[in-house]
Design an enzyme around this catalytic site. Sequence first.
Site, mmCIF file in Angstrom:
data_model
loop_
_atom_site.group_PDB
_atom_site.id
_atom_site.type_symbol
_atom_site.label_atom_id
_atom_site.label_comp_id
_atom_site.label_asym_id
_atom_site.label_seq_id
_atom_site.Cartn_x
_atom_site.Cartn_y
_atom_site.Cartn_z
ATOM 1 N N HIS A 1 0.820 -1.299 0.130
ATOM 2 C CA HIS A 1 -0.054 -0.113 0.027
ATOM 3 C C HIS A 1 0.889 1.173 0.140
ATOM 4 C CE1 HIS A 1 -3.241 -2.952 0.396
ATOM 5 N NE2 HIS A 1 -2.816 -3.243 1.698
ATOM 6 N N CYS B 1 -6.386 -7.453 3.939
ATOM 7 C CA CYS B 1 -7.603 -7.461 4.973
ATOM 8 C C CYS B 1 -8.744 -8.411 4.349
ATOM 9 C CB CYS B 1 -7.942 -5.698 5.165
ATOM 10 S SG CYS B 1 -8.027 -4.725 3.844
#
Length: 326
Positions: A11, A43
């Site tokens: 990310h 996630c």
Amino acid sequence: MTTVAVIGCTHAGTFAATSILAEHPDWTVHVFERNGTLSFLSCGIALWVGDHVSDPKKMFYSSPAALAEAGATMHMRTDVTDVNLDTKTITYRSLEDGDDAPEQTLAFDKLVVTTGSRPVIPPIPGIDSPHVLLCKNWDHAIAIKEKAKTAKSAVVIGSGYIGAEIAEQFSVTGVKTTLVDGLDRPLANNFDKTITDQVAAAFEEHGVTLALGQKVVEFHDNDDNTVTVVTEKGEYTAEMAILAVGFLPNTDLLKGKVDMLPNGAIVVDDYMQASVPDVYAAGDSATVFYNPTGQHDYIPLATNAVRQGLLVGRNIETPTVKYMGT
């Protein structure tokens, strides 16, 4: 011409690279990533296991091709083996070519360390069992999903965000689940007892066995293709065990070269700058400024990584936009 080396691309690395190129389209940005994919939303692993993801491709929001199109020079499946901050060079080699791959070097003007985190793997006997799975990257996700197709039982070790979520998804898809943790409450590091009592009750309503306040001391494989998780207080046998006991910053490359917290997180200022000029860090490899305590802390979450990655681009030439804290 300014050359930037970005090491690691989940990310923080993805957003750092795109934000640097947006702010400085004439700069040369080299991105180094060990895996064959980037921008994986880990996630989403639990949601995929629970059949809430229509297409696993949706767990990626970017790609090597997209970053290349934005102007980055991509080095996928490439391992950075050394960083020299004095000479401003990095050494790297391709993982595609095996151990015989020649090492190459790149000189940089600016270094962005977005190497992320790695799962904690405690030195417990039997932990290298093929039935003990990690839950962090795309390869782990595939392995868990594959096993979950047929498994009727699972032991989840660790009841933080990841362990609690995967135990929940197993329980609603008919997998007999045991949730083990050394602390005496699920999500104990995240919520007060008022909340965790409700969490514990919800788990029990769904048939999850809570094995709390007990540490794992051993794993052993059985002849019937199961694994037994031995704790200080009991034994739990299942077709798979998921290890989710936390993360550590993946920052060995910079050890002793920049200021770090005791756990290895690179300390950054309000502008994502490390303690050495022209070195920036963001995401799971870096600290966040934690507003409630006014201290640098380690909180490895995608939200923090995205914000910090974006700020690298804004601040890499001149300190411009401060991190608002977490």
